[in-house]
Design a protein around this motif. Structure first.
Motif: not given
Length: 207
Positions: A126-127, A182
């Motif tokens: 994820h970011s 990410h």
């Protein structure tokens, strides 16, 4: 493209993990060992920990890991479609925040804490790019407890860079890292003990 796994000895100097599209600075021992032990036990017992809920493919999924959202009163925060209302700062968190702000020169008004009970619990790719985040302030991530493997993966060419996060370590993620990479906390069967991760952020208050 796979990059080497970083595993650093104790050092007060930052290690620069990424070669492009943002900067990640790693300090293996931001807190002393006795401080880290104290902070871990205090945060484990003084905060209200709740199971996290994330929105996956339109459904709310409850995670095994627990979270606590702490910050100034105006710092409500929406993560994966779920709004979080901040708990009050504890004495220990204010002590860590003051130390962090003095070292980095940035101000933080909130902290998202994750409690991973063992290596079976992690965080997928994820970011941290939620609209409430002030992108001009780097995210500062402090690790307490079990040593865990953390990885970056470039969004375009899939280059990966990994590092073991030590008890008491600090990882600072500078812009524009969230736009290009990410990151993930990788699961493992070899870790049986818990870890608390503190991610200090600067939230833009709602008007």
């Amino acid at each position: 493209m796979q990059s080497p796994l970083f595993d650093f000895p104790e050092s007060s100097d930052p290690i620069h993990l990424l070669e492009k599209d943002g900067r990640a600075d790693y300090f293996s021992h931001f807190c002393k060992a006795d401080e880290s032990d104290h902070f871990f036990e205090s945060l484990l017992n003084s905060l209200t920990w709740k199971a996290d809920q994330i929105n996956m493919f339109g459904k709310l999924v409850t995670t095994a890991r627990k979270v606590a959202w702490v910050g100034d009163p105006q710092c409500s925060y929406t993560y994966s479609g779920v709004e979080k209302i901040p708990q009050d700062w504890t004495e220990e968190l204010l002590q860590i925040k003051c130390q962090l702000e003095e070292m980095t020169g940035y101000s933080y008004n909130s902290c998202l804490l994750n409690l991973y009970h063992n290596g079976d619990e992690g965080m997928g790719w994820h970011s941290d790019n939620e609209k409430e985040l002030d992108s001009s302030t780097p995210i500062a991530s402090i690790s307490l407890g079990a040593r865990r493997k953390f990885a970056f993966r470039h969004k375009q060419d899939k280059t990966t860079v990994s590092v073991f996060l030590e008890h008491g370590s600090l990882l600072i993620m500078h812009a524009p890292i969230q736009d290009h990479w990410h990151h993930s906390l990788l699961k493992t069967k070899t870790v049986m003990s818990p870890r608390i991760n503190l991610t200090f952020r600067n939230i833009i208050p709602r008007t």
